[in-house]
Design an enzyme around this catalytic site. Sequence first.
Site, PDB file in Angstrom:
ATOM      1  N   THR A 123      61.606  14.054  60.744  1.00 53.95           N
ATOM      2  CA  THR A 123      60.059  13.937  60.854  1.00 53.95           C
ATOM      3  C   THR A 123      59.662  14.631  59.522  1.00 53.95           C
ATOM      4  OG1 THR A 123      58.068  14.349  61.652  1.00 53.95           O
ATOM      5  CG2 THR A 123      59.813  16.036  62.177  1.00 53.95           C
ATOM      6  N   ILE A 124      58.793  13.792  58.856  1.00 55.54           N
ATOM      7  CA  ILE A 124      58.169  14.531  57.546  1.00 55.54           C
ATOM      8  C   ILE A 124      57.155  15.311  57.628  1.00 55.54           C
ATOM      9  CG2 ILE A 124      56.297  12.802  57.431  1.00 55.54           C
ATOM     10  CD1 ILE A 124      57.152  12.325  54.476  1.00 55.54           C
ATOM     11  N   ASP A 125      56.761  15.392  59.002  1.00 56.87           N
ATOM     12  CA  ASP A 125      55.434  16.316  59.403  1.00 56.87           C
ATOM     13  C   ASP A 125      56.121  17.772  59.630  1.00 56.87           C
ATOM     14  OD1 ASP A 125      53.995  14.152  59.602  1.00 56.87           O
ATOM     15  OD2 ASP A 125      54.382  13.919  61.687  1.00 56.87           O
ATOM     16  N   GLY A 169      50.828  14.333  58.903  1.00 56.26           N
ATOM     17  CA  GLY A 169      51.211  15.493  59.687  1.00 56.26           C
ATOM     18  C   GLY A 169      50.919  15.310  60.980  1.00 56.26           C
ATOM     19  N   ILE A 283      54.229   8.498  49.854  1.00 58.55           N
ATOM     20  CA  ILE A 283      54.908   9.683  49.777  1.00 58.55           C
ATOM     21  C   ILE A 283      56.413   9.188  51.080  1.00 58.55           C
ATOM     22  CG2 ILE A 283      54.976  12.245  51.038  1.00 58.55           C
ATOM     23  CD1 ILE A 283      52.045  12.380  50.122  1.00 58.55           C
ATOM     24  N   ARG A 284      55.836   8.547  52.109  1.00 55.96           N
ATOM     25  CA  ARG A 284      56.985   8.426  53.108  1.00 55.96           C
ATOM     26  C   ARG A 284      58.169   7.540  52.102  1.00 55.96           C
ATOM     27  NH1 ARG A 284      55.437   6.282  58.680  1.00 55.96           N
ATOM     28  NH2 ARG A 284      55.905   4.349  57.665  1.00 55.96           N
TER      29      ARG A 284
END
Length: 366
Positions: A123-125, A169, A283-284
């Site tokens: 998870t990028i968050d 986020g 970004i992703r």
Amino acid sequence: MLLDSPQVYFESEDVHACIVTCGGLCPGINTVREIVCGLHYMYGVSRVLGIEGGYRGFYSRNTIPLTPKGVNDIHKRGGTILGTSRGAHDKSKIVDSIQDRGINQKFQAMDGLKVAVAGIPKTIDNDIPVIDKSFGFDTAVEEAQRAINTAHVEAESFENGVGVVKLMGRYSGFIAMYATLASRDVDCCLIPESPFYLEGPDGLFKYMGKRLKENGHLVIVIAEGAGQELLSESLSVNDRQDASGNKPLQDVGLWISQKIKDHFTKQKKMAINLKYIDPTYMIRAIPSNASDNVYCTLLAHSAIHGAMAGYTGFTAGQVNGMEDMLTYHSMYLLLKFELKRVIERQNKVNVGPVAVFDQSAKFLGP
């Protein structure tokens, strides 16, 4: 616990492994190609399948054979070469497919089968509990700074320029907070863990007016989950969920940008020039940076060692900065966390009592 020495449960010629990616995109997914290389070079495993299209791919999409040569350069690419999807999968069909294919090692997240299931939390968050951080987070923070820098350049180039940057986020503000701390160009960072309000003597609008008079420009970073309660008051919000069971968030970036414009237009005391930037998908989709490339490699090796040792239902991740736990001999038991422990809650920023200073280092209070 930690293991003193690695033990092998699976014989290499008996291993039939598969890899599946699911959920949203995140820098570093393709870098977990090291699972393929590690299985091949460290354990002599030759049968590794890639499941296309996320969990549903087990029974509705093709599989592709994965070899070290075939995945040689994929870490230089963003996204996932296997494709992905969110939720809405049939667990019984997945189990049947695993049995039919003779798979005995599954990387990235089944009960009831003689299968080693190893998870590498994505998870990028950075909102996963237990582990220090999730892969892709460092890359996201680095790329988010580019958006902040753009907003800063735009803001300082116009009279009373305001740059607003919305960062991802969900209900955790880690990306917004870390990008703000790294940038040093942000005047105000709004995150879900710290409620804010617009009007009043201590509201956002009052603070903005003060900073614009002092500096002539202003940069605001807002996390996508911030201020959702304010949107709920002014917009009609339903209770629908997406395929992963998440409640869709309202676009707080567009909302707050319009509120700011309306406020200063109504005041007629200060004309502002506002620029809004949402770099979420940029970004992703980028490849992971050097830090995340190294981290993904270590996570992949940890998952491999644990699976080959016969562990199942575990996840790999760094804990308390103990990188030596990722090595082959001391293992890989950063590893030995049950999968359920990393999905039982979301990590949140601890905003507990902190000292607040303005940019002149003048103490403003707790």
